[in-house]
Design a protein around this motif. Sequence first.
Motif, PDB file in Angstrom:
ATOM      1  N   GLU A 478      32.180  25.337  42.183  1.00  0.00           N
ATOM      2  CA  GLU A 478      33.528  25.981  42.160  1.00  0.00           C
ATOM      3  C   GLU A 478      34.207  25.653  40.861  1.00  0.00           C
ATOM      4  O   GLU A 478      34.981  26.645  40.618  1.00  0.00           O
ATOM      5  CB  GLU A 478      34.177  25.613  43.275  1.00  0.00           C
ATOM      6  N   ARG A 479      33.671  24.690  40.136  1.00  0.00           N
ATOM      7  CA  ARG A 479      34.356  24.593  38.682  1.00  0.00           C
ATOM      8  C   ARG A 479      33.460  25.024  37.578  1.00  0.00           C
ATOM      9  O   ARG A 479      33.823  24.708  36.470  1.00  0.00           O
ATOM     10  CB  ARG A 479      34.369  23.165  38.610  1.00  0.00           C
ATOM     11  N   ILE A 480      32.564  25.894  37.723  1.00  0.00           N
ATOM     12  CA  ILE A 480      31.428  26.060  36.859  1.00  0.00           C
ATOM     13  C   ILE A 480      32.148  27.032  35.765  1.00  0.00           C
ATOM     14  O   ILE A 480      31.710  27.000  34.541  1.00  0.00           O
ATOM     15  CB  ILE A 480      30.363  26.652  37.397  1.00  0.00           C
ATOM     16  N   PHE A 485      34.511  22.313  31.448  1.00  0.00           N
ATOM     17  CA  PHE A 485      33.507  21.639  32.535  1.00  0.00           C
ATOM     18  C   PHE A 485      32.343  22.209  32.153  1.00  0.00           C
ATOM     19  O   PHE A 485      31.975  23.275  32.103  1.00  0.00           O
ATOM     20  CB  PHE A 485      33.946  22.041  33.687  1.00  0.00           C
ATOM     21  N   SER A 486      31.271  21.101  32.211  1.00  0.00           N
ATOM     22  CA  SER A 486      29.702  21.598  31.881  1.00  0.00           C
ATOM     23  C   SER A 486      28.886  20.902  32.706  1.00  0.00           C
ATOM     24  O   SER A 486      29.173  19.587  32.874  1.00  0.00           O
ATOM     25  CB  SER A 486      29.458  21.492  30.454  1.00  0.00           C
ATOM     26  N   LEU A 494      32.731  25.765  27.369  1.00  0.00           N
ATOM     27  CA  LEU A 494      33.390  26.868  26.994  1.00  0.00           C
ATOM     28  C   LEU A 494      32.727  27.916  27.253  1.00  0.00           C
ATOM     29  O   LEU A 494      33.363  29.194  27.246  1.00  0.00           O
ATOM     30  CB  LEU A 494      33.689  26.749  25.658  1.00  0.00           C
ATOM     31  N   GLY A 495      31.318  27.975  27.189  1.00  0.00           N
ATOM     32  CA  GLY A 495      30.548  29.109  27.360  1.00  0.00           C
ATOM     33  C   GLY A 495      30.761  30.068  28.344  1.00  0.00           C
ATOM     34  O   GLY A 495      31.040  31.219  28.408  1.00  0.00           O
ATOM     35  N   LEU A 496      30.656  29.369  29.695  1.00  0.00           N
ATOM     36  CA  LEU A 496      30.852  30.095  30.818  1.00  0.00           C
ATOM     37  C   LEU A 496      32.330  30.609  31.031  1.00  0.00           C
ATOM     38  O   LEU A 496      32.639  31.646  31.681  1.00  0.00           O
ATOM     39  CB  LEU A 496      30.433  29.501  32.254  1.00  0.00           C
TER      40      LEU A 496
END
Length: 536
Positions: A478-480, A485-486, A494-496
Amino acid sequence: MDKNNSSPLLLVADDEVNTTIMLQHIFEREGYRVKAVTNGIAALETAKKLLPDVILLDILMPGMNGFDVLLNLREDERTANIPTIMVTANAREPADVARGLTLGADDYLYKPFAPQELLARVQSKIKARALEEALHRRTQQLEALLRASEKLNGHHKLGNLLELIPELALQLLPGEVAVSYHLGENGEIRDSRILNRSDSETITQRIEECIPLALKAETAVNWNTKTTSGMCVRMEHANLQLGVLVVLSQDQPYEEHHLRLFEGLAGQAALALRNAQLYEIQADYAQHLEEKVQERTAELQSAQKLLIRSEKLASIGHLAASIAHEINNPLMPINIFLEDLEGDLKAKGVKYDMRELQMIRDNVERIKRIVRSLLEFARDSGPELRPLDVAQLLEGVIKLNRKFFEHERVDIKSNLPTLPNVYGSKDQLEAVFMNLALNAEAAMEDGGTLTINAKHQGNEVVIDFIDTGCGIEPDKIERIFDPFFSTKPNGTGLGLFLSYGIIEGHHGTITVKSKVGHGANFTIRLPIHQPSQPQK
């Protein structure tokens, strides 16, 4: 002879012509219709054809005796219950009488007989049969209403009941059209369902007349005309007017017993409708507080997430500006050295693969575009959007990463059919696809398979990135898409987050499904390009 005639029909079977003439005269004088035959075979055939109300059956007749005729009558469902009086001058032995009664005779009469006695016995049998038929019909009606009640009480939704009621009406009653109306407190029609098994316009035109008739009448209305027969009745419960039920027929007149059954069905339907109303009220009341609590909790959680997201976006904006500045500094000498290298190679006549050098140049340009995107993100300015071929973008990402993935023992599979264009930013969507591909590779440390599928579904293009990696734990999934958050030890988180924002900016969605140890599936949905509509 018409069986629908109101006068009773008497079948006389006797081989003595004088007897048949006498009996015919006696009963026709009393208003009966009489059919006379003089042998057993004719008696059996006539009984099955005309279905008389009473049979006077002689025992000794040519062709087939009265006992055999009676046996055949009782074995046929259509004639089994026709009252039959055995008339004889010979069978006076108790064994003969017992045989006739055992076979199903209703009475015995010995010749000679008094006409008054014969009339009385026939009238008695007709009355008894009428009472028996009425009792049998009423029993069948009560059983049918009981089955209908069980079906009605099995539904708690008004819509389902309104569908079921006409079906039950045409199951219990003759007719071609049945309609159920649900009425409001002021008699207005809230909903209706019609079951029409007729192509006749005449019969359906009568439907509109039924509601006013039903609302004005105290009980069910029954009419029979040359073209249409029908019944309509209010569905009421405890002085509450819940609806109107209508049934129509184009060739079956409705009788009193039909009306009673119709009123019974309407009563059961009204009870079921009221139960459905109370069930909905109770269900709404039971859920009201819980829904309010959930709604308020969701509002608070949403407000909190928006606040956190706003704070993180502000921080990322400053960070993006700094990163863009730091990346821009080394890009300039890299670009200069690349041009010098190409010039030196050409000057010295060194053979080299122009495609690889061009790939390096393309990626330098891509880095420049990413830097510009970071600056645009920091300035909160929108990307440049245009029609794009998603399959072509995905093929470019696959081609760019294939050698690297082979080195990391990751096999890339794809299914990229011809797709309609989407409206978006080439650089931003490439960045999203690249990020998802590299994330998938990182999740497969011991190698595996990355499957990239795309398809046209409705007004969207749907893209799936499916890997066979380690998967994502339920408490982290849920935090992806949260910033910073990684799940990777050295990830920036930062990517997602940026990918989520890019897809959202394209009016699309990105979701993920995963099971620990079985990989992950990231799904992107993008609206297809509509040239006729202006894009936001």
